[in-house]
Design a protein around this motif. Structure first.
Motif, PDB file in Angstrom:
ATOM      1  N   UNK A 134       0.888  -1.189   0.004  1.00 50.04           N
ATOM      2  CA  UNK A 134      -0.127   0.072  -0.081  1.00 50.04           C
ATOM      3  C   UNK A 134       0.894   1.122   0.086  1.00 50.04           C
ATOM      4  N   UNK A 135       2.027   1.267   0.547  1.00 49.55           N
ATOM      5  CA  UNK A 135       2.890   2.444   0.681  1.00 49.55           C
ATOM      6  C   UNK A 135       3.551   2.502  -0.804  1.00 49.55           C
ATOM      7  N   UNK A 136       3.773   1.408  -1.253  1.00 48.35           N
ATOM      8  CA  UNK A 136       4.307   1.557  -2.689  1.00 48.35           C
ATOM      9  C   UNK A 136       3.369   2.066  -3.748  1.00 48.35           C
ATOM     10  N   UNK A 137       1.976   1.588  -3.577  1.00 46.51           N
ATOM     11  CA  UNK A 137       1.052   2.072  -4.430  1.00 46.51           C
ATOM     12  C   UNK A 137       0.843   3.559  -4.333  1.00 46.51           C
ATOM     13  N   UNK A 138       1.070   4.205  -3.037  1.00 41.15           N
ATOM     14  CA  UNK A 138       0.925   5.477  -2.589  1.00 41.15           C
ATOM     15  C   UNK A 138       2.077   6.292  -3.300  1.00 41.15           C
ATOM     16  N   UNK A 139       3.141   5.822  -3.323  1.00 39.38           N
ATOM     17  CA  UNK A 139       4.484   6.419  -4.005  1.00 39.38           C
ATOM     18  C   UNK A 139       4.254   6.320  -5.553  1.00 39.38           C
ATOM     19  N   UNK A 140       3.679   5.433  -5.849  1.00 36.23           N
ATOM     20  CA  UNK A 140       3.442   5.433  -7.455  1.00 36.23           C
ATOM     21  C   UNK A 140       2.561   6.405  -7.777  1.00 36.23           C
ATOM     22  N   UNK A 141       1.537   6.664  -6.865  1.00 43.27           N
ATOM     23  CA  UNK A 141       0.346   7.558  -7.510  1.00 43.27           C
ATOM     24  C   UNK A 141       0.881   8.994  -7.118  1.00 43.27           C
ATOM     25  N   UNK A 142       1.980   9.250  -6.144  1.00 44.62           N
ATOM     26  CA  UNK A 142       2.563  10.385  -5.893  1.00 44.62           C
ATOM     27  C   UNK A 142       3.594  10.843  -7.205  1.00 44.62           C
ATOM     28  N   UNK A 143       4.304   9.704  -7.794  1.00 40.71           N
ATOM     29  CA  UNK A 143       5.087  10.007  -8.974  1.00 40.71           C
ATOM     30  C   UNK A 143       4.268  10.450 -10.141  1.00 40.71           C
ATOM     31  N   UNK A 144       3.104   9.713 -10.226  1.00 40.23           N
ATOM     32  CA  UNK A 144       2.226  10.090 -11.451  1.00 40.23           C
ATOM     33  C   UNK A 144       1.655  11.563 -11.436  1.00 40.23           C
ATOM     34  N   UNK A 145       1.311  11.687 -10.284  1.00 43.25           N
ATOM     35  CA  UNK A 145       0.838  13.174 -10.041  1.00 43.25           C
ATOM     36  C   UNK A 145       1.786  14.288 -10.267  1.00 43.25           C
ATOM     37  N   UNK A 146       3.113  14.098  -9.590  1.00 40.10           N
ATOM     38  CA  UNK A 146       4.260  15.144  -9.914  1.00 40.10           C
ATOM     39  C   UNK A 146       4.467  14.778 -11.349  1.00 40.10           C
ATOM     40  N   UNK A 147       4.230  13.811 -12.201  1.00 39.08           N
ATOM     41  CA  UNK A 147       4.743  13.666 -13.671  1.00 39.08           C
ATOM     42  C   UNK A 147       3.860  14.521 -14.425  1.00 39.08           C
ATOM     43  N   UNK A 148       2.303  14.332 -13.929  1.00 42.28           N
ATOM     44  CA  UNK A 148       1.381  14.982 -14.769  1.00 42.28           C
ATOM     45  C   UNK A 148       1.274  16.512 -14.409  1.00 42.28           C
ATOM     46  N   UNK A 149       1.723  17.051 -13.424  1.00 36.60           N
ATOM     47  CA  UNK A 149       1.644  18.356 -12.982  1.00 36.60           C
ATOM     48  C   UNK A 149       2.916  19.018 -13.638  1.00 36.60           C
ATOM     49  N   UNK A 150       4.006  18.387 -14.090  1.00 37.80           N
ATOM     50  CA  UNK A 150       4.975  19.073 -14.577  1.00 37.80           C
ATOM     51  C   UNK A 150       5.161  18.723 -15.924  1.00 37.80           C
ATOM     52  N   UNK A 151       3.973  18.680 -16.865  1.00 37.59           N
ATOM     53  CA  UNK A 151       3.864  18.512 -18.010  1.00 37.59           C
ATOM     54  C   UNK A 151       3.676  17.228 -18.937  1.00 37.59           C
ATOM     55  N   UNK A 152       3.876  16.180 -18.142  1.00 37.40           N
ATOM     56  CA  UNK A 152       3.867  14.908 -18.745  1.00 37.40           C
ATOM     57  C   UNK A 152       2.223  14.524 -19.109  1.00 37.40           C
ATOM     58  N   UNK A 153       1.939  13.647 -19.747  1.00 32.01           N
ATOM     59  CA  UNK A 153       0.736  13.159 -20.435  1.00 32.01           C
ATOM     60  C   UNK A 153       0.365  11.780 -19.924  1.00 32.01           C
ATOM     61  N   UNK A 154      -0.949  11.662 -19.695  1.00 35.53           N
ATOM     62  CA  UNK A 154      -1.424  10.360 -19.512  1.00 35.53           C
ATOM     63  C   UNK A 154      -0.750   9.261 -20.344  1.00 35.53           C
ATOM     64  N   UNK A 155      -0.739   9.515 -21.636  1.00 34.61           N
ATOM     65  CA  UNK A 155      -0.167   8.590 -22.592  1.00 34.61           C
ATOM     66  C   UNK A 155       1.094   8.348 -22.211  1.00 34.61           C
ATOM     67  N   UNK A 156       2.025   9.149 -21.939  1.00 37.58           N
ATOM     68  CA  UNK A 156       3.692   9.191 -21.544  1.00 37.58           C
ATOM     69  C   UNK A 156       3.701   8.296 -20.366  1.00 37.58           C
ATOM     70  N   UNK A 157       2.809   8.662 -19.355  1.00 38.13           N
ATOM     71  CA  UNK A 157       2.797   8.015 -18.166  1.00 38.13           C
ATOM     72  C   UNK A 157       2.748   6.465 -18.359  1.00 38.13           C
ATOM     73  N   UNK A 158       1.483   6.168 -19.076  1.00 36.28           N
ATOM     74  CA  UNK A 158       1.358   4.498 -19.397  1.00 36.28           C
ATOM     75  C   UNK A 158       2.579   4.068 -19.803  1.00 36.28           C
ATOM     76  N   UNK A 159       3.345   4.748 -20.783  1.00 39.92           N
ATOM     77  CA  UNK A 159       4.438   4.077 -21.454  1.00 39.92           C
ATOM     78  C   UNK A 159       5.559   3.625 -20.353  1.00 39.92           C
ATOM     79  N   UNK A 160       5.510   4.424 -19.396  1.00 37.53           N
ATOM     80  CA  UNK A 160       6.733   3.913 -18.305  1.00 37.53           C
ATOM     81  C   UNK A 160       6.401   2.701 -17.744  1.00 37.53           C
TER      82      UNK A 160
END
Length: 167
Positions: A13-39
């Protein structure tokens, strides 16, 4: 089994939370949902029994999280099965456990350096003393084995560094 499952679920559950935080930061700094899914971020969690007797269960919960770089963590648990309590280094080594452990580790570092292993100097952040919540497990001899994370007291090529403290 219930203890191990609880610890594993907690890490997950802690790892999933970190992943969600990574995603949020990625999207907030200009990344797209499509780019995120490629990771293709991956989270793996498992456990390893280090030692089990009638009285003591010593195990680790390990996890890795990968994206563009990898994050890995190992958590150590030592249980008194008769009293259903966590065991500490003090339980094994007595009140002066810090000095006993430090003395043994310093001697082992000196010996290992004579045999060609490399450890950081104190100026480089090398070993000074164990921490109050120092990671350890109990080996098949019933001795605590103190573990330092990769890079903590030695070059990363050495991985986690372990020191058995004879009772």
């Amino acid at each position: 089994n219930a203890q191990i499952e609880r610890m594993t679920v907690q890490y997950e559950s802690e790892a999933v939370k970190r992943a969600e935080e990574y995603k949020e930061a990625f999207l907030e700094t200009g990344g797209t949902q499509e780019e995120w899914e490629e990771h293709d971020i991956r989270i793996d969690v498992w456990y390893e029994i280090k030692n089990q007797t009638e009285d003591v269960l010593s195990f680790t919960v390990k996890g890795t999280e990968s994206w563009t770089s990898a994050y890995a963590e190992t958590r150590y648990y030592n249980l008194d099965l008769k009293n259903n309590e966590f065991l500490t280094l003090e339980d094994f080594l007595g009140q002066d456990y810090v000095e006993k452990a430090n003395e043994s580790i310093r001697a082992q570092i000196d010996e290992r350096m004579q045999n060609g292993e490399t450890f950081f100097t104190s100026e480089e952040g090398g070993f000074e003393t164990i921490e109050a919540d120092q990671s350890f497990y109990v080996n098949e001899n019933g001795n605590p084995v103190i573990v330092f994370e990769k890079y903590a007291i030695a070059p990363g090529a050495m991985g986690e560094v372990e020191f058995e403290i004879a009772l």
